[in-house]
Design a protein around this motif. Structure first.
Motif, mmCIF file in Angstrom:
data_model
loop_
_atom_site.group_PDB
_atom_site.id
_atom_site.type_symbol
_atom_site.label_atom_id
_atom_site.label_comp_id
_atom_site.label_asym_id
_atom_site.label_seq_id
_atom_site.Cartn_x
_atom_site.Cartn_y
_atom_site.Cartn_z
ATOM 1 N N SER A 252 0.828 -1.219 0.000
ATOM 2 C CA SER A 252 0.000 0.000 0.000
ATOM 3 C C SER A 252 0.857 1.262 0.000
ATOM 4 N N LEU A 253 2.102 1.172 0.426
ATOM 5 C CA LEU A 253 2.992 2.331 0.447
ATOM 6 C C LEU A 253 3.935 2.373 -0.753
ATOM 7 N N CYS A 254 3.738 1.488 -1.708
ATOM 8 C CA CYS A 254 4.570 1.496 -2.911
ATOM 9 C C CYS A 254 4.226 2.695 -3.797
ATOM 10 N N THR A 280 0.877 8.423 -6.319
ATOM 11 C CA THR A 280 0.838 8.274 -4.861
ATOM 12 C C THR A 280 2.165 7.688 -4.380
ATOM 13 N N ASN A 281 2.640 8.203 -3.252
ATOM 14 C CA ASN A 281 3.886 7.724 -2.625
ATOM 15 C C ASN A 281 5.107 7.907 -3.521
ATOM 16 N N LEU A 282 5.074 8.931 -4.373
ATOM 17 C CA LEU A 282 6.227 9.190 -5.241
ATOM 18 C C LEU A 282 7.305 9.907 -4.423
ATOM 19 N N PRO A 283 8.511 9.363 -4.334
ATOM 20 C CA PRO A 283 9.545 9.991 -3.507
ATOM 21 C C PRO A 283 9.970 11.342 -4.067
ATOM 22 N N GLU A 284 10.316 12.242 -3.170
ATOM 23 C CA GLU A 284 10.756 13.574 -3.575
ATOM 24 C C GLU A 284 12.125 13.481 -4.245
ATOM 25 N N VAL A 311 1.398 17.571 -3.774
ATOM 26 C CA VAL A 311 -0.003 17.948 -3.675
ATOM 27 C C VAL A 311 -0.520 17.718 -2.256
ATOM 28 N N SER A 312 -0.147 16.602 -1.672
ATOM 29 C CA SER A 312 -0.544 16.269 -0.289
ATOM 30 C C SER A 312 0.540 15.384 0.302
ATOM 31 N N ASP A 313 0.263 14.854 1.497
ATOM 32 C CA ASP A 313 1.258 14.011 2.147
ATOM 33 C C ASP A 313 1.597 12.779 1.318
ATOM 34 N N THR A 314 0.643 12.304 0.534
ATOM 35 C CA THR A 314 0.876 11.069 -0.218
ATOM 36 C C THR A 314 0.803 11.256 -1.724
ATOM 37 N N THR A 315 0.290 12.392 -2.188
ATOM 38 C CA THR A 315 0.067 12.590 -3.617
ATOM 39 C C THR A 315 1.036 13.637 -4.169
#
Length: 334
Positions: A252-254, A280-284, A311-315
């Motif tokens: 789910s965190l991939c 989603t969960n794209l590393p900076e 965009v958000s904590d996960t997006t």
């Protein structure tokens, strides 16, 4: 005794008309000879071999039988080598049987040197020239078992003995799954039988078998996905900045791409176009790892700079601008 039929083993019951006229033992005392009016029956004094474990053997209370621990068999004391040594021949007390109380860890990675600690009680005493080895069933070689201070183990040990077994790292990569179970057992170096009460399954993991984050994070093995390196590993230090989807997180965190804008699969050849990937969960991005977009046109690859925005904590969004200069002339003019 002419006219008598020798029967061995004596599995047949006596008939109603038969009667035993005499009973003798052989010189070794291992067999009885029972004589009837028609047959000579040769009968084993004991049947130790039918027991397959120390618990069965000792619990049977046969006064002639005991568990020969190093040879892994139930037999008479006269047949058990060095039966006078501690825990070598057990006949009276099942609490003297060898038992393994703990194994740590119960799995390891194929590329990491690991020592398995086997905690055992009632380890049999060995001759001064002998020692214990750890056997992996599918390997051609064994490894020497040692104490915590790397000295050879010869027993006996009062209380619990912590035995170190180095796990071989010269295993070939797996081709069917990311983990493989081996039968790991203790054995005395000069004997061919494993100690039956010190045998168990041990799992060796090859995280590199998993080629994407989902299969890696959902693996039954303890594998994690390096976010920047895009590799599956059991060792977080292999990951850049130690950023990974750890084994307990699950897939789910991939990182994943959820949508694309515009959603058309066609882009105009004669106009500047911006393409945005929403994920989603794209590393900076970092100074070492950045995002790019690749266009494959007419057999060639064009690499474009990509912009990452949170965009958000996960997006996050990844945007790429495709200019008319990025389109080969033969494509733009077609």
């Amino acid at each position: 005794m002419s006219g008598l039929t020798l029967v061995e083993p004596a599995l047949e019951r006596l008939t109603f008309s038969e009667r035993i006229t005499d009973v003798k033992t052989d010189q070794s005392g291992d067999r009885l000879f029972a004589i009837t009016n028609t047959r000579l029956l040769r009968i084993p004094v004991s049947d130790c071999e039918r027991h397959e474990s120390c618990l069965e053997c000792v619990s049977d209370r046969d006064p002639l039988c005991g568990w020969c621990s190093v040879e892994n068999s139930c037999q008479r004391q006269s047949l058990c080598s060095n039966s006078n040594l501690t825990y070598r021949w057990i006949a009276d007390d099942v609490t003297e049987c060898l038992s393994v109380t703990a194994i740590s860890p119960n799995s390891s990675n194929i590329n990491i040197e690991t020592n398995v600690t086997i905690s055992a009680v009632n380890l049999p005493e060995l001759e001064p020239t002998d020692y214990y080895v750890c056997m992996f069933d599918t390997l051609a070689t064994n490894v020497t078992a040692v104490n915590m201070d790397n000295s050879l183990i010869r027993g006996p040990v009062n209380g619990t003995a912590d035995i170190q077994c180095p796990v071989p790292i010269d295993l070939s990569p797996f081709t069917q799954a990311d983990s493989r179970s081996y039968s790991l057992s203790l054995r005395v170096a000069t004997y061919s039988a494993d100690l039956s009460d010190a045998s168990f399954l041990y799992t060796v993991v090859d995280c590199g078998y998993n080629q994407d984050c989902t299969s890696c994070a959902d693996s039954s093995a303890e594998c994690g996905w390096c976010l920047y390196d895009n590799v599956c590993t059991a060792n977080i230090t292999r990951c850049y900045m130690e950023e990974w989807v750890q084994p307990s997180d699950g897939s789910s965190l991939c990182p994943r791409i959820d949508s694309i804008s515009p959603d058309s699969t066609l882009i105009p050849a004669l106009e500047d176009t911006s393409i945005t990937l929403i994920g989603t969960n794209l590393p900076e991005p970092t100074p070492v790892y950045t995002y790019t977009c690749q266009l494959t046109l007419m057999g060639g690859i064009t690499v474009l700079t990509a912009a990452w925005s949170n965009v958000s904590d996960t997006t996050a969004n990844i945007s790429c601008s495709v200019g008319t200069d990025d389109i080969p002339a033969e494509v733009a003019g077609s």
